[in-house]
Design a protein around this motif. Structure first.
Motif, PDB file in Angstrom:
ATOM      1  N   LYS A  87       0.844  -1.198   0.000  1.00 25.47           N
ATOM      2  CA  LYS A  87       0.000   0.000   0.000  1.00 25.47           C
ATOM      3  C   LYS A  87       0.881   1.250   0.000  1.00 25.47           C
ATOM      4  N   PRO A  88       0.807   2.025  -1.094  1.00 21.60           N
ATOM      5  CA  PRO A  88       1.538   3.290  -1.095  1.00 21.60           C
ATOM      6  C   PRO A  88       0.786   4.310  -0.245  1.00 21.60           C
ATOM      7  N   ALA A  89       1.455   5.416   0.070  1.00 21.58           N
ATOM      8  CA  ALA A  89       0.791   6.467   0.845  1.00 21.58           C
ATOM      9  C   ALA A  89      -0.305   7.104   0.011  1.00 21.58           C
ATOM     10  N   GLU A  90      -1.365   7.571   0.668  1.00 18.42           N
ATOM     11  CA  GLU A  90      -2.526   8.064  -0.090  1.00 18.42           C
ATOM     12  C   GLU A  90      -2.217   9.337  -0.882  1.00 18.42           C
ATOM     13  N   THR A  91      -1.201  10.108  -0.453  1.00 18.48           N
ATOM     14  CA  THR A  91      -0.911  11.336  -1.216  1.00 18.48           C
ATOM     15  C   THR A  91       0.060  11.090  -2.365  1.00 18.48           C
ATOM     16  N   THR A  92       0.671   9.926  -2.384  1.00 19.65           N
ATOM     17  CA  THR A  92       1.702   9.668  -3.411  1.00 19.65           C
ATOM     18  C   THR A  92       1.606   8.252  -3.960  1.00 19.65           C
ATOM     19  N   SER A  93       0.482   7.917  -4.574  1.00 13.76           N
ATOM     20  CA  SER A  93       0.318   6.538  -5.054  1.00 13.76           C
ATOM     21  C   SER A  93       0.627   6.382  -6.535  1.00 13.76           C
ATOM     22  N   LEU A  94       0.886   7.498  -7.201  1.00 14.37           N
ATOM     23  CA  LEU A  94       0.950   7.457  -8.665  1.00 14.37           C
ATOM     24  C   LEU A  94       2.061   6.550  -9.188  1.00 14.37           C
ATOM     25  N   THR A  95       3.275   6.735  -8.675  1.00 18.28           N
ATOM     26  CA  THR A  95       4.373   5.940  -9.243  1.00 18.28           C
ATOM     27  C   THR A  95       4.234   4.456  -8.893  1.00 18.28           C
ATOM     28  N   ALA A  96       3.540   4.148  -7.793  1.00 14.32           N
ATOM     29  CA  ALA A  96       3.334   2.735  -7.457  1.00 14.32           C
ATOM     30  C   ALA A  96       2.440   2.074  -8.507  1.00 14.32           C
TER      31      ALA A  96
END
Lengths: 287, 498
Positions: free
Chosen positions: B204-213
């Motif tokens: 789970k990536p962080a909710e503010t920075t999920s784009l690159t995941a």
């Protein structure tokens, strides 16, 4: 001439001294026939706190001893144990060990101390590393002791188990607070007497006797204890309680279930390195 | 007198103030974002496919430098997490375990190469979504991501050499929760060793920075990795809690705050789940009188203003020996004046945008706390953009050891400064927080480096340098900065059983 035996008072081992519990409480220890052997100290929360304080105080000096020196001191413990065989035989005999079994227990304990004595100046070479980073830096990782370690000694292996866990913790420069076997605490006090005559600085090993049920949580919840380890299968509620209390200071918890202390799996450098932290140092390379 | 109009100094003179602004001007040098494709919204990546969230909810993701919404991410609920864990379990018990360690490693090599091929796209997206300067995402984050996969790829078939006398085995399904400060890099730190050791993951990536995941998920598909080996579920804390509490997960790896780390450790109490925690820090840099001062000042700038100070191992406390304190602080202020704060996509930018409104508020709260505690506040006089979240590089001076701004992690471009007289005093002050992640030593004397370095109770010591990272270099904390190591040979232990 008749001689009335002078009975020994078994006290605890804190900061290189043998104090009674501050609580003034005791519990009775019986031999295999059910006769009274001794009144052991029923250690309290305050005793645990004193022991942690001593262990913390001793940590700086002990962790900075050279590996060679720690090795010699561990070897010295083995020597002292060898010279106190008869005393350990008597203690173990009292709690039901046959002569043969007691001998085996003492032999194995001595060998285990020698085993960890040998590791003190070697584990760093096996488990440390030089790391080939892609930039112009020299980078290496060394193991350093975690700090003050709480050890819940195995209930059924009052000498071999005890000496195994203590040796693994202090070989790597940690200091420790041990909760002795509740049922068979007396060998741990004789072991403390060995430590006390083996050049082990006071406070490096502290031994508390008493009720596991009462004392475990004081050790698990203490903010100045960095790691806690046990080798018995503990009741689920106790395990959960330990885990929960450990979160207060991100205490490292190591559960190593060991049933047979004679087994070759019961001695391992990994029991030593579990109480180590890896420190990585960087330095630029250049003119 | 502002230095901008003072022309008596040459910018390169060692005894002068640094003054670039009055000698030449920086023209805007924006990195083009046209090459990076962003979809309107992103679904969850489960079992090798992009799937819609069960409850149909999406949340917006914002560019913190502009305040504009750039895309939407799916919010994974309990049933989505469950589905992801099932997919990961199936892959672990099936295809992933049946292929040889050599082949497993080759998948990771393939991923490393594909990241290098798409490096520019990843860099641009990382800066747009998270606010970090393009120079950092381009030169630090993304190259390290590729390097990390490349490094761990090679371990896949050599694991027994890392653990003498042991036969390592994978743990199974790993739940991984990562923070917003180095989104793709933290993903690499988590996924590369986990896969190399033969595990499968739900990340789970962080909710503010999920784009690159999610871009990484596309790459995983392109690389032909078996379905379910990597699963990416997006969402906030509740999604994370579903992962932590899922019964069929064997290990939790978390990077984030010490507060959340403790909550996670508590949730795992009484279970057999393994965990590693990479938590907060309050790194101290000790600058001795015999230090190379100009290098030290450069190092301090990098230690605290790198990535807007959103770095768990940031050197957020300066301990400077009394004799050079005045000089160091003056040089530091001069150097801070030359920092360019602004558009993350501009190649000249040194300090980008604060990652989110919440973090912006946290930093400002701490500045207020600092003021109330009696700190002298110094801020660079640089201009900052009107929109978005920006904080000027800040010094808090005249602070004491017990101040909250000295004890607590601020996670922003804010440096506290204290002085010391003796090395022992410096070591004591450095160690006097609950943290123990990183520390720095600045001196030209080699023996002092080793003595002070061994006195610091922290997992990383940077001597005459700071904030350097490498996949071969183990990283992790003492005390309340966490448990376990990531990176290097030591990082493998977190993903194996014996």
């Amino acid at each position: 001439m008749s001689h009335l035996e002078v009975l020994k008072t078994y006290k605890m081992y804190i900061g290189g001294q043998f104090p009674r519990t501050e609580s003034g409480r005791f519990y009775k220890i019986f031999d295999k026939e059910g006769d009274l052997l001794a009144n052991a100290c029923l250690g309290s929360r305050k005793d645990v706190r004193e022991a942690v304080k001593s262990a913390r105080g001793a940590f700086g000096g002990w962790s900075k001893r050279s590996a060679y020196n720690r090795g010699q001191i561990l070897y010295r413990i083995a020597e002292m144990m060898e010279s106190r065989r008869s005393e350990f035989e008597k203690e173990l005999g009292n709690i039901g060990f046959t002569k043969k079994k007691a001998e085996a227990e003492i032999n194995a304990s001595i060998d285990r101390l020698v085993y960890y004595a040998g590791w003190t100046d070697k584990y760093q070479q096996v488990f440390g590393s030089v790391n080939p980073v892609a930039s112009a830096h020299f980078n290496f990782s060394l193991l350093e002791p975690t700090g003050v370690v709480g050890l819940i000694a195995p209930e059924e292996s009052p000498l071999l188990g005890l000496s195994s866990i203590v040796a693994a913790a202090i070989a790597g420069g940690n200091t420790c607070v041990v909760l002795a076997s509740e049922q068979f605490p007396l060998p741990s006090i004789v072991f403390a007497e060995v430590l006390n005559t083996s050049d082990v600085p006071g406070g490096v090993v502290n031994i508390i006797t008493g009720k596991r049920e009462e004392l475990v949580e004081h050790l698990a919840g203490h903010m100045d204890v960095n790691a806690l380890s046990y080798t018995d299968k503990l009741p689920t509620e106790m395990v959960t309680k330990i885990d929960e209390l450990a979160t207060e200071n991100i205490k490292r918890i190591h559960k190593n279930q060991i049933e047979d202390w004679y087994d070759e799996d019961a001695e391992s450098p990994y029991f030593l390195t579990q109480f180590q932290e890896t420190k990585t140092t960087w330095h630029p390379v250049g003119f | 007198m502002s230095q901008h109009t003072d022309t008596t100094y040459k910018p390169t003179s060692p005894n002068s103030k640094l003054d670039f602004a009055s000698v030449w001007e920086y023209a805007p040098a924006p990195e083009s974002a046209s090459h990076a494709e962003i979809k309107e919204k992103y679904d969850l990546f489960i079992g090798g496919k992009f799937v819609k969230p069960a409850e149909g909810n999406y949340f917006k993701s914002m560019n913190p430098a502009t305040g504009e919404t750039i895309t939407e991410f799916a919010e994974a609920s309990k049933s989505d997490v469950n589905k992801a864990v099932k997919a990961a379990r199936k892959a672990f018990e099936g295809e992933w375990s049946s292929i040889s360690a050599k082949e497993r490693g080759k998948y990771l090599y393939r991923i490393a190469r594909m990241i290098q091929e798409r490096a520019r796209e990843f860099s641009v997206l990382e800066s747009m979504d998270g606010g970090k300067p393009i120079r950092e995402s381009r030169d630090v984050d993304v190259p390290l991501v590729a390097a990390h996969f490349f490094y761990y790829a090679g371990w896949a078939d050599k694991l027994e050499y890392a653990f003498p006398g042991k036969k390592p085995k994978p743990l199974g399904v790993c739940g991984q929760i990562i923070p917003w400060n180095f989104p793709l890099l933290m993903l690499a730190w988590k996924i590369a060793p986990a896969l190399a050791c033969g595990n499968t993951v739900v990340l789970k990536p962080a909710e503010t920075t999920s784009l690159t995941a999610l871009k990484f998920a596309e790459l995983v598909k392109d690389a032909g990795l078996p379905d379910g080996v990597v699963n990416i579920v997006t969402g906030a804390g509740e999604t994370g809690a579903e992962i932590v509490n899922h019964k069929d997960i064997d290990k939790i790896a978390f990077t984030g705050s010490t507060g959340v780390g403790k909550l996670i450790q508590r949730s795992l109490a009484g279970t057999d789940k393994k965990f590693t925690l990479e938590l907060g820090g309050k790194g101290a840099m000790i600058v001795f009188e015999d230090a190379p001062i100009d290098q030290a000042v450069e190092g301090i700038i990098n230690a605290i203003f790198f990535n807007q100070g959103h770095v768990c191992c940031a050197g957020s406390r300066l301990l400077v020996q009394e004799g050079v304190a005045e000089k160091v602080i003056q040089k530091l202020k001069d150097r801070m004046e030359s920092l360019i704060v602004g558009d993350p996509l501009d190649k000249n930018t040194d300090v980008g945008a604060i990652n989110s409104q919440a973090q912006f508020e946290t930093i400002n709260k701490y500045l207020e706390i600092g003021l109330n505690e009696g700190a002298d506040v110094y801020q660079s006089s640089c201009s900052i953009p009107d929109n978005g979240y920006f904080v000027r590089p800040t010094l808090l001076m005249n602070v004491s050891q017990s101040n909250r701004v000295v004890q607590e992690e601020i996670f922003g471009p804010v440096l506290t400064i204290q002085t010391f007289r003796t090395a022992d005093e410096a070591i004591q002050k450095a160690n006097n927080t609950p943290y123990g992640l990183a520390g720095g030593v600045w001196t030209d004397k080699g023996s002092k480096i080793f003595k002070v370095g061994s006195g610091l109770r922290s997992g990383v010591v940077w001597a005459n340098t700071y904030n350097k990272f490498d996949p071969t270099s183990p990283f992790g904390g003492y005390k309340e900065s966490g448990v376990g190591r990531e990176g290097g040979m030591h990082g493998l232990g977190a993903y194996l059983k014996f």
